[in-house]
Design a protein around this motif. Sequence first.
Motif, PDB file in Angstrom:
ATOM      1  N   ALA A  70      -1.948   6.270   9.544  1.00 39.41           N
ATOM      2  CA  ALA A  70      -3.193   5.165  10.985  1.00 39.41           C
ATOM      3  C   ALA A  70      -4.523   6.494  11.168  1.00 39.41           C
ATOM      4  CB  ALA A  70      -2.354   5.083  12.355  1.00 39.41           C
ATOM      5  N   ALA A  71      -4.674   7.054  10.913  1.00 33.84           N
ATOM      6  CA  ALA A  71      -5.904   7.854  11.395  1.00 33.84           C
ATOM      7  C   ALA A  71      -6.905   8.318  10.548  1.00 33.84           C
ATOM      8  CB  ALA A  71      -5.696   9.404  11.984  1.00 33.84           C
ATOM      9  N   ASP A  72      -6.469   7.490   8.838  1.00 39.30           N
ATOM     10  CA  ASP A  72      -7.457   7.889   7.745  1.00 39.30           C
ATOM     11  C   ASP A  72      -8.336   6.341   7.866  1.00 39.30           C
ATOM     12  OD1 ASP A  72      -8.490   8.065   5.368  1.00 39.30           O
ATOM     13  OD2 ASP A  72      -6.614   8.408   4.302  1.00 39.30           O
ATOM     14  N   PRO A  73      -9.774   6.583   7.725  1.00 40.87           N
ATOM     15  CA  PRO A  73     -11.040   6.126   8.355  1.00 40.87           C
ATOM     16  C   PRO A  73     -11.191   4.952   7.083  1.00 40.87           C
ATOM     17  CG  PRO A  73     -11.726   8.000   8.434  1.00 40.87           C
ATOM     18  CD  PRO A  73     -10.470   8.410   8.099  1.00 40.87           C
ATOM     19  N   ALA A  74     -10.425   5.426   5.508  1.00 45.65           N
ATOM     20  CA  ALA A  74     -10.516   5.197   4.355  1.00 45.65           C
ATOM     21  C   ALA A  74      -9.694   4.004   3.823  1.00 45.65           C
ATOM     22  CB  ALA A  74     -10.738   6.540   3.330  1.00 45.65           C
ATOM     23  N   ILE A  75      -8.292   4.045   5.138  1.00 43.29           N
ATOM     24  CA  ILE A  75      -7.770   2.643   4.527  1.00 43.29           C
ATOM     25  C   ILE A  75      -8.296   1.587   5.944  1.00 43.29           C
ATOM     26  CG2 ILE A  75      -5.174   1.942   5.318  1.00 43.29           C
ATOM     27  CD1 ILE A  75      -4.361   5.268   4.283  1.00 43.29           C
ATOM     28  N   GLN A  76      -8.292   0.077   5.031  1.00 39.24           N
ATOM     29  CA  GLN A  76      -8.809  -0.650   6.211  1.00 39.24           C
ATOM     30  C   GLN A  76      -7.616  -1.418   6.620  1.00 39.24           C
ATOM     31  OE1 GLN A  76     -11.199  -0.441   3.411  1.00 39.24           O
ATOM     32  NE2 GLN A  76     -12.000   1.144   5.099  1.00 39.24           N
ATOM     33  N   MET A  77      -6.311  -1.709   5.541  1.00 38.35           N
ATOM     34  CA  MET A  77      -5.383  -2.160   5.683  1.00 38.35           C
ATOM     35  C   MET A  77      -3.733  -1.955   5.182  1.00 38.35           C
ATOM     36  SD  MET A  77      -5.500  -5.264   2.151  1.00 38.35           S
ATOM     37  CE  MET A  77      -3.990  -5.467   1.753  1.00 38.35           C
ATOM     38  N   ALA A  78      -3.099  -2.169   5.177  1.00 39.34           N
ATOM     39  CA  ALA A  78      -1.491  -1.748   4.547  1.00 39.34           C
ATOM     40  C   ALA A  78      -0.864  -3.162   4.552  1.00 39.34           C
ATOM     41  CB  ALA A  78      -0.484  -1.091   5.866  1.00 39.34           C
ATOM     42  N   ILE A  79      -0.112  -2.553   3.176  1.00 46.70           N
ATOM     43  CA  ILE A  79       1.133  -3.522   2.406  1.00 46.70           C
ATOM     44  C   ILE A  79       2.348  -2.700   2.743  1.00 46.70           C
ATOM     45  CG2 ILE A  79       1.896  -4.176   0.311  1.00 46.70           C
ATOM     46  CD1 ILE A  79      -0.730  -4.011  -1.192  1.00 46.70           C
ATOM     47  N   VAL A  80       3.685  -2.940   3.659  1.00 46.83           N
ATOM     48  CA  VAL A  80       4.257  -3.097   4.232  1.00 46.83           C
ATOM     49  C   VAL A  80       5.561  -3.340   3.780  1.00 46.83           C
ATOM     50  CG1 VAL A  80       6.094  -2.183   6.266  1.00 46.83           C
ATOM     51  CG2 VAL A  80       3.333  -2.287   5.906  1.00 46.83           C
ATOM     52  N   VAL A  81       6.467  -2.678   2.492  1.00 45.79           N
ATOM     53  CA  VAL A  81       7.760  -3.153   1.704  1.00 45.79           C
ATOM     54  C   VAL A  81       8.687  -2.050   2.779  1.00 45.79           C
ATOM     55  CG1 VAL A  81       5.567  -3.177   0.020  1.00 45.79           C
ATOM     56  CG2 VAL A  81       6.753  -1.260  -0.071  1.00 45.79           C
ATOM     57  N   THR A  82       8.969  -2.177   3.718  1.00 45.20           N
ATOM     58  CA  THR A  82       9.864  -1.338   3.999  1.00 45.20           C
ATOM     59  C   THR A  82      11.366  -1.983   4.024  1.00 45.20           C
ATOM     60  OG1 THR A  82       9.319  -1.418   6.315  1.00 45.20           O
ATOM     61  CG2 THR A  82       8.289   0.911   4.946  1.00 45.20           C
ATOM     62  N   PRO A  83      12.502  -1.615   4.578  1.00 50.11           N
ATOM     63  CA  PRO A  83      13.302  -2.312   4.617  1.00 50.11           C
ATOM     64  C   PRO A  83      12.794  -3.175   6.655  1.00 50.11           C
ATOM     65  CG  PRO A  83      14.448  -0.540   4.125  1.00 50.11           C
ATOM     66  CD  PRO A  83      12.653  -0.358   4.337  1.00 50.11           C
ATOM     67  N   PRO A  84      14.185  -4.297   6.497  1.00 47.85           N
ATOM     68  CA  PRO A  84      12.849  -4.954   7.800  1.00 47.85           C
ATOM     69  C   PRO A  84      13.784  -3.666   9.504  1.00 47.85           C
ATOM     70  CG  PRO A  84      14.373  -6.599   6.157  1.00 47.85           C
ATOM     71  CD  PRO A  84      14.601  -5.529   6.033  1.00 47.85           C
ATOM     72  N   SER A  85      14.737  -3.460   8.923  1.00 50.43           N
ATOM     73  CA  SER A  85      15.479  -2.384  10.632  1.00 50.43           C
ATOM     74  C   SER A  85      14.283  -1.490  10.616  1.00 50.43           C
ATOM     75  CB  SER A  85      16.887  -1.729   9.429  1.00 50.43           C
ATOM     76  OG  SER A  85      16.092  -1.225   8.529  1.00 50.43           O
ATOM     77  N   VAL A  86      13.046  -0.805   9.728  1.00 50.95           N
ATOM     78  CA  VAL A  86      11.915  -0.334  10.295  1.00 50.95           C
ATOM     79  C   VAL A  86      10.519  -0.389  10.589  1.00 50.95           C
ATOM     80  CG1 VAL A  86      13.339   1.886   9.641  1.00 50.95           C
ATOM     81  CG2 VAL A  86      11.764   0.567   8.019  1.00 50.95           C
ATOM     82  N   ARG A  87      10.495  -1.970  10.982  1.00 57.41           N
ATOM     83  CA  ARG A  87       9.316  -3.144  10.643  1.00 57.41           C
ATOM     84  C   ARG A  87       8.153  -2.683  11.680  1.00 57.41           C
ATOM     85  NH1 ARG A  87       9.847  -7.150   6.418  1.00 57.41           N
ATOM     86  NH2 ARG A  87       9.961  -6.274   4.791  1.00 57.41           N
ATOM     87  N   SER A  88       9.358  -2.898  12.959  1.00 57.82           N
ATOM     88  CA  SER A  88       8.695  -3.460  13.791  1.00 57.82           C
ATOM     89  C   SER A  88       7.511  -1.498  14.439  1.00 57.82           C
ATOM     90  CB  SER A  88       9.179  -3.810  14.804  1.00 57.82           C
ATOM     91  OG  SER A  88      10.241  -4.731  15.471  1.00 57.82           O
ATOM     92  N   GLU A  89       8.488  -0.566  14.950  1.00 55.63           N
ATOM     93  CA  GLU A  89       7.933   0.691  14.760  1.00 55.63           C
ATOM     94  C   GLU A  89       6.667   0.909  13.875  1.00 55.63           C
ATOM     95  OE1 GLU A  89      11.905   2.097  12.850  1.00 55.63           O
ATOM     96  OE2 GLU A  89      10.390  -0.135  13.864  1.00 55.63           O
ATOM     97  N   VAL A  90       6.625   0.330  12.555  1.00 52.43           N
ATOM     98  CA  VAL A  90       5.951   0.827  11.649  1.00 52.43           C
ATOM     99  C   VAL A  90       4.714   0.074  11.864  1.00 52.43           C
ATOM    100  CG1 VAL A  90       5.081   0.762   9.342  1.00 52.43           C
ATOM    101  CG2 VAL A  90       6.962   2.046   9.903  1.00 52.43           C
TER     102      VAL A  90
END
Length: 349
Positions: A70-90
Amino acid sequence: MTKSVGQQRVGVALIGAGMIAKTHVAALSAAHDVAKLETIMSRHPERAQYLAEYYAGQTPQFTSDLSAVAADPAIQMAIVVTPPSVRSEVIDVLARAGKHILLEKPVGRTTAEALEVVEICERAGVTLGVLFQHRLRAPAIAAAQLIASGELGKLGLVEIAVPLWRDQSYYDELGRGTYARDGGGVMITNAIHSIDLALSLTGPVASVQAMTATTPLHRMEAEDFAIAGLRFACGAVGSFVASTAMFPHRTETITLHFEQGSLQMDKDTLEVNWRDGRKQVEAKPEPAAEGEHLTGRHEWHQAVIEDFIDALRDGRAPIVTGREALVSHRLIEAIETSSRTGQPVDIPS
């Protein structure tokens, strides 16, 4: 206000290193002109390092530290492929840090949870896209263009068929086919792609009457069979059947019957039968991508990623937004409710 990105390559973090991660790494490798894979995050980064062999660019970093991503300025977007059970907090952590989110289906385990994810991103002012890559298959694009032309006339009848087979080993994976991890069975995990594609062509469903079940062919908590009668907001009626207990495995099909003709599509082909006797094939099988036998077919994922980055640059919505994905969630929830109560269920527009 949505935060924009420049014309340089967009820095990407891949969150999750499960079964689908190889496909995403290969898609990002092919999309090297617009995207750069900076980081892969996994609970066990040492086990995820094999993914680097599927990426042609500079080897990404591997981490289990979400706050560092989250703190890395080189990252502008994230592709989230975790199980649905841990999506919201991520997603909450990433969105608060200004990272745009491209999310593997489903958005959440329930409609309420999916809505929460959508609202998290809206409050943070970041773009949320959903990976319903079936919309970018050649037959789907051709079907959408033909329907939009108006040549087929009014829609009258819809058939959505998802006749799949999954061996018991598929459900022996920890949490697979449970409400706690996945939010359900065949509908939310497998058939949701066909549901999204069909609804993108037909418009929303107004009411359903349905039955779901777990067949004796699987040991699992959620359903491996669902069938529903559908009444669409446009006035058409239709049927939906999906199962992972149909052997041998067959491809999903969507068949739409209009006043002037009918079209049927699967993953490779769109066949149009006109009422005046003409028959045409609008799309043919696409050639396999290089390395597909190792990573799974990744060109459709690549197309979604490239569309998402273009959307960020152009200040427009991606091909499937988080809010648009809620339509599929509401239909699945209505089917589940109708099966439980034995009564028809209306779906608010």
